[in-house]
Design a protein around this motif. Structure first.
Motif, PDB file in Angstrom:
ATOM      1  N   HIS A 304       0.836  -1.205   0.000  1.00 41.98           N
ATOM      2  CA  HIS A 304       0.000   0.000   0.000  1.00 41.98           C
ATOM      3  C   HIS A 304       0.869   1.253   0.000  1.00 41.98           C
ATOM      4  CE1 HIS A 304      -3.197   2.813   0.956  1.00 41.98           C
ATOM      5  NE2 HIS A 304      -2.527   3.196   2.035  1.00 41.98           N
ATOM      6  N   LEU A 305       1.906   1.282   0.810  1.00 38.15           N
ATOM      7  CA  LEU A 305       2.790   2.444   0.876  1.00 38.15           C
ATOM      8  C   LEU A 305       3.513   2.657  -0.451  1.00 38.15           C
ATOM      9  CD1 LEU A 305       3.900   4.643   2.739  1.00 38.15           C
ATOM     10  CD2 LEU A 305       5.651   3.028   3.501  1.00 38.15           C
ATOM     11  N   MET A 306       3.964   1.590  -1.070  1.00 37.61           N
ATOM     12  CA  MET A 306       4.632   1.707  -2.369  1.00 37.61           C
ATOM     13  C   MET A 306       3.683   2.256  -3.429  1.00 37.61           C
ATOM     14  SD  MET A 306       7.878   0.754  -2.177  1.00 37.61           S
ATOM     15  CE  MET A 306       8.463  -0.010  -3.709  1.00 37.61           C
ATOM     16  N   ARG A 307       2.434   1.808  -3.391  1.00 32.92           N
ATOM     17  CA  ARG A 307       1.457   2.332  -4.366  1.00 32.92           C
ATOM     18  C   ARG A 307       1.186   3.813  -4.133  1.00 32.92           C
ATOM     19  NH1 ARG A 307      -0.524  -2.894  -3.387  1.00 32.92           N
ATOM     20  NH2 ARG A 307      -1.945  -2.184  -1.750  1.00 32.92           N
ATOM     21  N   ARG A 308       1.125   4.222  -2.874  1.00 37.81           N
ATOM     22  CA  ARG A 308       0.896   5.635  -2.583  1.00 37.81           C
ATOM     23  C   ARG A 308       2.089   6.481  -3.044  1.00 37.81           C
ATOM     24  NH1 ARG A 308      -2.564   7.481  -3.585  1.00 37.81           N
ATOM     25  NH2 ARG A 308      -2.215   9.359  -2.307  1.00 37.81           N
ATOM     26  N   LEU A 309       3.300   5.993  -2.830  1.00 36.04           N
ATOM     27  CA  LEU A 309       4.466   6.719  -3.308  1.00 36.04           C
ATOM     28  C   LEU A 309       4.428   6.877  -4.823  1.00 36.04           C
ATOM     29  CD1 LEU A 309       7.248   5.109  -1.095  1.00 36.04           C
ATOM     30  CD2 LEU A 309       6.617   7.531  -1.094  1.00 36.04           C
ATOM     31  N   GLN A 310       4.068   5.811  -5.527  1.00 36.98           N
ATOM     32  CA  GLN A 310       3.996   5.898  -6.986  1.00 36.98           C
ATOM     33  C   GLN A 310       2.932   6.895  -7.435  1.00 36.98           C
ATOM     34  OE1 GLN A 310       5.960   3.966  -9.758  1.00 36.98           O
ATOM     35  NE2 GLN A 310       5.295   6.072 -10.089  1.00 36.98           N
ATOM     36  N   ALA A 311       1.777   6.908  -6.740  1.00 36.54           N
ATOM     37  CA  ALA A 311       0.713   7.842  -7.093  1.00 36.54           C
ATOM     38  C   ALA A 311       1.135   9.287  -6.842  1.00 36.54           C
ATOM     39  CB  ALA A 311      -0.548   7.518  -6.299  1.00 36.54           C
ATOM     40  N   LEU A 312       1.893   9.517  -5.776  1.00 34.62           N
ATOM     41  CA  LEU A 312       2.320  10.871  -5.433  1.00 34.62           C
ATOM     42  C   LEU A 312       3.514  11.337  -6.267  1.00 34.62           C
ATOM     43  CD1 LEU A 312       2.014  10.521  -1.554  1.00 34.62           C
ATOM     44  CD2 LEU A 312       0.601  12.005  -2.999  1.00 34.62           C
ATOM     45  N   LEU A 313       4.221  10.392  -6.887  1.00 36.47           N
ATOM     46  CA  LEU A 313       5.379  10.706  -7.727  1.00 36.47           C
ATOM     47  C   LEU A 313       5.166  10.109  -9.117  1.00 36.47           C
ATOM     48  CD1 LEU A 313       8.121   9.889  -5.065  1.00 36.47           C
ATOM     49  CD2 LEU A 313       7.495  12.185  -5.871  1.00 36.47           C
ATOM     50  N   PRO A 314       4.170  10.601  -9.853  1.00 34.67           N
ATOM     51  CA  PRO A 314       3.796   9.956 -11.121  1.00 34.67           C
ATOM     52  C   PRO A 314       4.872  10.000 -12.197  1.00 34.67           C
ATOM     53  CG  PRO A 314       2.704  12.084 -10.873  1.00 34.67           C
ATOM     54  CD  PRO A 314       3.355  11.785  -9.559  1.00 34.67           C
ATOM     55  N   ASN A 315       5.825  10.920 -12.074  1.00 32.87           N
ATOM     56  CA  ASN A 315       6.853  11.033 -13.100  1.00 32.87           C
ATOM     57  C   ASN A 315       8.097  10.201 -12.798  1.00 32.87           C
ATOM     58  OD1 ASN A 315       5.326  12.891 -14.631  1.00 32.87           O
ATOM     59  ND2 ASN A 315       5.976  14.564 -13.276  1.00 32.87           N
ATOM     60  N   ALA A 316       8.082   9.517 -11.660  1.00 28.82           N
ATOM     61  CA  ALA A 316       9.228   8.680 -11.285  1.00 28.82           C
ATOM     62  C   ALA A 316       8.817   7.218 -11.263  1.00 28.82           C
ATOM     63  CB  ALA A 316       9.759   9.097  -9.916  1.00 28.82           C
ATOM     64  N   GLN A 317       9.753   6.352 -11.569  1.00 29.24           N
ATOM     65  CA  GLN A 317       9.528   4.919 -11.439  1.00 29.24           C
ATOM     66  C   GLN A 317       9.899   4.522 -10.017  1.00 29.24           C
ATOM     67  OE1 GLN A 317       8.208   2.641 -13.607  1.00 29.24           O
ATOM     68  NE2 GLN A 317       8.372   1.192 -11.913  1.00 29.24           N
ATOM     69  N   VAL A 318       8.922   4.083  -9.224  1.00 32.40           N
ATOM     70  CA  VAL A 318       9.158   3.684  -7.838  1.00 32.40           C
ATOM     71  C   VAL A 318       9.345   2.178  -7.810  1.00 32.40           C
ATOM     72  CG1 VAL A 318       8.209   3.624  -5.497  1.00 32.40           C
ATOM     73  CG2 VAL A 318       7.820   5.633  -6.961  1.00 32.40           C
ATOM     74  N   GLU A 319      10.492   1.711  -7.323  1.00 34.28           N
ATOM     75  CA  GLU A 319      10.772   0.284  -7.364  1.00 34.28           C
ATOM     76  C   GLU A 319      11.585  -0.141  -6.150  1.00 34.28           C
ATOM     77  OE1 GLU A 319      12.436   0.299 -11.221  1.00 34.28           O
ATOM     78  OE2 GLU A 319      14.386   1.039 -10.588  1.00 34.28           O
ATOM     79  N   SER A 320      11.479  -1.410  -5.807  1.00 37.40           N
ATOM     80  CA  SER A 320      12.203  -1.960  -4.675  1.00 37.40           C
ATOM     81  C   SER A 320      13.687  -2.100  -4.998  1.00 37.40           C
ATOM     82  CB  SER A 320      11.623  -3.336  -4.312  1.00 37.40           C
ATOM     83  OG  SER A 320      12.475  -4.035  -3.431  1.00 37.40           O
ATOM     84  N   SER A 321      14.511  -1.992  -3.955  1.00 35.97           N
ATOM     85  CA  SER A 321      15.943  -2.226  -4.145  1.00 35.97           C
ATOM     86  C   SER A 321      16.226  -3.644  -4.613  1.00 35.97           C
ATOM     87  CB  SER A 321      16.701  -1.947  -2.847  1.00 35.97           C
ATOM     88  OG  SER A 321      16.304  -2.848  -1.824  1.00 35.97           O
TER      89      SER A 321
END
Length: 369
Positions: A304-321
């Motif tokens: 859920h937190l990862m999805r929220r980060l992606q929604a708040l940063l739509p221009n960045a690719q949010v991914e796990s290390s």
């Protein structure tokens, strides 16, 4: 590869110890083994209690440090057993210790940061040289003492010609901004899992919100979120660092005064949004063109937190290390193996753009086997 170091990390989530056995080649580590151990309930309770003033603190803190080192030693022995190696094969252990107070630059202008540890005891229990007390030299040099992981992030995740963000979400969240030109900046954003874990334990009986499912079932309380985000820390310019000294149960309870009828799941949803917003707002403020954000720490396992980060940063690719070869729960432990190696080699780290220290310093104290 025989340049072997162990890194041990127990962070502000205060749930246990993660350890790695890392081999180094050309300065970059490769994790060979990973092991972890939870804190016994009584130790975790005592460590949490020591975050605030109480009776007989010096006595209690020393004994808690002894108990902590015994858990650290368990992890060391597990790593050696899995790798089928003798203690003599390892050059040193980088042991972070357990942060219980973090007040840099406070009171007398220098302040302090306290990581409970008894490195001499760990050296005795493990039979390996221990490097510990990484943060106090930075504080003595006028720095915040945190975060230190950005130097390791640069080594592992930096990409020439590309802006990369590395977000560590432990109990507290910190971000590293790696510039395409090789420059770097790092600072603490605010709460990570600490407030969410505490609320979850108090109201669901679980130690943490698995995958963020409970938060996802609730609705964000807009007025509560606005009250939480009004905390002055969030508006401070870097360098800055924080901890449970600020973001703790009393801080949350003060903000909940007008929301006593709120559903617990809605509060959890709001706390998750607070963590996501604090991180995303800092990234947008200091790296608005960022295209890649690598997330590590326990928060990377919260869907859920990862999805929220992606929604708040739509221009960045949010991914796990994990997508970059290092699972989220191994990154910080590997960082302290790396820092231990730096200390033994007498290599200074340039701290000015991350902690605000006056210049490059060798971090850590050495306790020979």
């Amino acid at each position: 590869m025989r340049d072997l170091f162990i890194g041990l990390m127990s962070g502000t989530s205060m749930d246990g110890v993660d350890g790695v056995l890392a081999g180094f080649s050309a300065g970059a580590p490769r994790v060979l083994q990973h092991a972890s151990a939870p804190f016994p309930t009584a130790l975790r309770q005592e460590l949490m209690a020591l975050n605030a003033s109480g009776p007989d603190e010096l006595h209690r803190a020393w004994l808690a440090g002894n108990a902590l080192m015994r858990v650290y030693a368990e992890v060391v022995h597990a790593l050696l057993s899995h790798a089928q190696l003798p203690a003599s094969a390892v050059q040193a252990i980088g042991a972070h210790g357990q942060t219980v107070r973090h007040r840099p630059q406070a009171f007398d202008g220098t302040g302090y940061t306290i990581q409970l540890a008894q490195p001499a005891l760990l050296a005795e229990l493990a039979g390996i040289t221990v490097v510990a007390d990484f943060r106090s030299r930075d504080v003595a040099a006028g720095g915040q003492g945190a975060p230190l992981a950005p130097f390791f992030h640069q080594e592992i995740f930096g990409r020439p010609g590309e802006d990369v963000g590395v977000l560590n979400i432990g109990g507290i969240s910190n971000v590293t901004l790696l510039r395409a030109d090789g420059s770097m900046r790092g600072f603490d954003c605010g709460p990570g899992n600490a407030l969410m874990d505490g609320w979850c334990a108090d109201h669901s009986g679980a130690a943490y919100d698995d995958d963020g499912r409970w938060a996802a079932s609730g609705q964000v309380i807009t007025k509560l979120l606005a009250s939480l985000l009004a905390e002055p820390y969030f508006a401070l310019p870097p360098p800055k660092s924080t901890g449970r000294d600020l973001f703790n149960r009393p801080w949350l309870q003060a903000h909940l005064q007008g929301f006593r009828d709120a559903a617990p799941a809605d509060v959890q949803a709001t706390l998750a949004e607070l963590t996501a917003r604090a991180c995303a707002d800092d990234i947008q403020r200091h790296a608005p063109a960022l295209k890649r954000l690598i997330v590590c720490g326990g928060g990377a396992l919260n869907g859920h937190l990862m999805r929220r980060l992606q929604a708040l940063l739509p221009n960045a690719q949010v991914e796990s290390s994990a997508a970059h070869g290092l699972p989220p729960l191994q990154v910080e432990a590997a960082a302290f193996a790396w820092l231990a190696r730096k200390c033994l080699r007498g290599e200074k780290l340039e701290l000015t753009t991350t902690t605000g220290a006056r210049g490059a310093r060798v971090l850590g104290g050495i306790y020979p086997a």
